[in-house]
Design an enzyme around this catalytic site. Structure first.
Site, mmCIF file in Angstrom:
data_model
loop_
_atom_site.group_PDB
_atom_site.id
_atom_site.type_symbol
_atom_site.label_atom_id
_atom_site.label_comp_id
_atom_site.label_asym_id
_atom_site.label_seq_id
_atom_site.Cartn_x
_atom_site.Cartn_y
_atom_site.Cartn_z
ATOM 1 N N LEU A 12 0.854 -1.185 0.000
ATOM 2 C CA LEU A 12 0.000 0.000 0.000
ATOM 3 C C LEU A 12 0.888 1.233 0.000
ATOM 4 O O LEU A 12 1.512 1.572 1.007
ATOM 5 C CB LEU A 12 -0.913 0.018 1.231
ATOM 6 C CG LEU A 12 -1.749 -1.237 1.502
ATOM 7 C CD1 LEU A 12 -2.653 -1.025 2.706
ATOM 8 C CD2 LEU A 12 -2.558 -1.617 0.274
ATOM 9 N N GLU A 192 10.817 19.010 3.839
ATOM 10 C CA GLU A 192 9.672 19.092 2.939
ATOM 11 C C GLU A 192 9.370 20.554 2.609
ATOM 12 O O GLU A 192 9.835 21.476 3.278
ATOM 13 C CB GLU A 192 8.442 18.462 3.609
ATOM 14 C CG GLU A 192 8.606 17.011 4.003
ATOM 15 C CD GLU A 192 8.576 16.061 2.814
ATOM 16 O OE1 GLU A 192 8.175 16.508 1.712
ATOM 17 O OE2 GLU A 192 8.962 14.895 2.989
ATOM 18 N N LYS A 207 7.012 9.575 17.385
ATOM 19 C CA LYS A 207 8.004 8.537 17.641
ATOM 20 C C LYS A 207 8.246 8.367 19.142
ATOM 21 O O LYS A 207 8.434 7.246 19.633
ATOM 22 C CB LYS A 207 9.298 8.888 16.915
ATOM 23 C CG LYS A 207 9.158 8.900 15.398
ATOM 24 C CD LYS A 207 10.366 9.488 14.705
ATOM 25 C CE LYS A 207 10.181 9.500 13.201
ATOM 26 N NZ LYS A 207 11.293 10.163 12.482
#
Length: 430
Positions: A12, A192, A207
């Site tokens: 996926l 990003e 995390k």
């Protein structure tokens, strides 16, 4: 003996990580089969853009109907690397319902709904593995939940986001400002276009929730993690850190209280001594420092992001899950037996570095020291520099609770002689 019928894998997502997973499955097919005891076959790849060219992937395997893929019934393992909450959550639970185990790299989903996903996996007697969700290629989750299963982990302290470490390292080594270092990280592909999740600590907080839950055998969700970003860190902060023999890192810190009755999880910038192993972690690398009763201090270091490193962790889980399928067993599930409560940030005890802009006149230092004393915060060192009627006052404290420090700072801001609180930074790793 090698089983001839292949284990079928549904993938996926086929972005940076997914495409590397598919490539390694193909190029290392013989080795993977030998290690597992059966061939593994890529049976389908669910994507959003089916017309994009994907080297090495049979176009007939590509589909936009991820739900139909995980419902097929002949899929042994679903590898989920699409990220986000939905549709990933629904697809994973559907995979369990239709007989597949799951390997995921989805830190946000696991930090938010890990308990429910583990319950679904247990209900259907399937595996849920997610080594790639934290620190990329670094083996960390499996050592915590398997290798250290017989030990008592007291603290997990780490750099778990490569983008922020690259930015802070550039600020430290070149004297660059935050924006300049961010621009370089973006140009090099480390950041990003929208770096919010990284620089504001959301990625590291997810995390930290996962690591705290595993380390302390308790349920810790993303909402339990205190979070501060690093956008306010300045060149002046680095100069102060160097004066103390420190550098600055964005740290994820998970701790068991000294009385053992609760845990805390937090993410924020902090000064750490140059002598600490984490201080030498450069560039976009990750490192996690684990402290436990029996094994003492352990450090895990390596690339924490990128297609190939993250795919390495995914494939490691895939091998383990496939072996379990062949033996008819499942690996470790959720371990939350301790059920320790998560304390708020006010209970955290550490040292602090506070920089104040004050009036340069007699009695200011005495006023400031009185405020610290009234709130039970002991001062370790003070440094003052005056200039044309104004002064910078830098105070480093002994260990104190975050609640006490917050009360101190609030009171300092009310003093007429304090023009402003320039920065507050915790000092860790001592």
């Amino acid at each position: 003996m090698m089983r001839t019928r292949p284990l079928k894998v549904a993938l996926l997502g086929c972005g940076v990580v997914g495409s590397e997973v598919a490539r390694i499955m193909t190029t290392h097919a013989d080795d993977l089969a030998a290690r597992i005891g059966a061939p593994v076959e890529l049976a389908g790849v669910a994507v959003r853009r089916p017309d994009r060219v994907r080297d090495g992937i049979d176009p007939s395997l590509v589909t936009t109907d991820a739900t139909a893929l995980v419902k097929r019934g002949d899929i042994d393992v679903v590898v989920e690397v699409i990220g986000g909450i939905e549709p990933a959550r629904s697809l994973i639970t559907t995979a369990f319902e239709h007989g597949a185990s799951v390997v995921s790299a989805n830190k946000a989903l696991l930090a938010q709904d890990g308990a429910a996903l583990h319950a679904a996996a247990e209900q259907h007697d399937k595996d849920l593995y997610y080594e790639a969700a934290v620190a990329g290629a670094i083996p960390l989750i499996r050592p915590l939940r398997e290798s250290l299963a017989g030990d008592k982990v007291n603290r997990v302290l780490g750099i778990v986001n490569g983008t922020t470490n690259f930015i802070l390292d550039k600020m430290d080594s070149t004297g660059a400002g935050y924006q300049e270092a961010l621009d370089e990280a973006t140009a090099l592909g480390y950041a990003e276009a929208d770096p919010t999740a990284d620089v504001e600590g959301f990625d590291a907080a997810a995390k930290a929730a996962i690591l705290a839950g595993i380390a302390f055998h308790s349920r810790v969700r993303l909402d339990d993690v205190y979070r501060e970003g690093m956008t306010e860190v300045t060149a002046a902060d680095f100069a102060s850190a160097k004066n103390m023999g420190c550098t600055i890192k964005l740290l994820a810190i998970c701790e068991r209280a000294r009385d053992g009755g609760s845990v805390t999880a937090r993410v924020h910038p902090a000064m750490i001594p140059l002598s600490h192993p984490l201080a030498s972690v450069r560039g976009a690398y990750n490192a996690v420092f684990v402290e436990s009763d029996a094994s003492g201090q352990l450090m895990f270091y390596g690339p924490g992001a990128g297609g190939a490193p993250t795919a390495s962790a995914v494939l490691g889980d895939l091998v383990a899950v496939c072996r379990n399928r062949l033996s008819g067993a499942t690996g470790p599930g959720e371990s939350a037996y301790a059920a320790l409560p998560v304390s708020g940030m006010g209970d955290v005890v550490t040292r602090y570095h506070i920089s104040l802009d004050v009036a340069d006149k007699p009695g200011v230092l005495a006023q400031v020291a009185t405020v610290f004393a009234e709130h039970g915060v002991s001062i370790d060192t003070v440094r003052q520099q005056g200039n044309n009627g104004e002064a910078a006052l830098v105070v480093v404290t002994h260990r104190a609770s975050d609640a006490s420090l917050s009360g101190t700072v609030e009171a300092l801001r009310k003093l007429d002689t304090v023009r402003g609180v320039a920065s507050i930074m915790r000092v860790e790793g001592e």
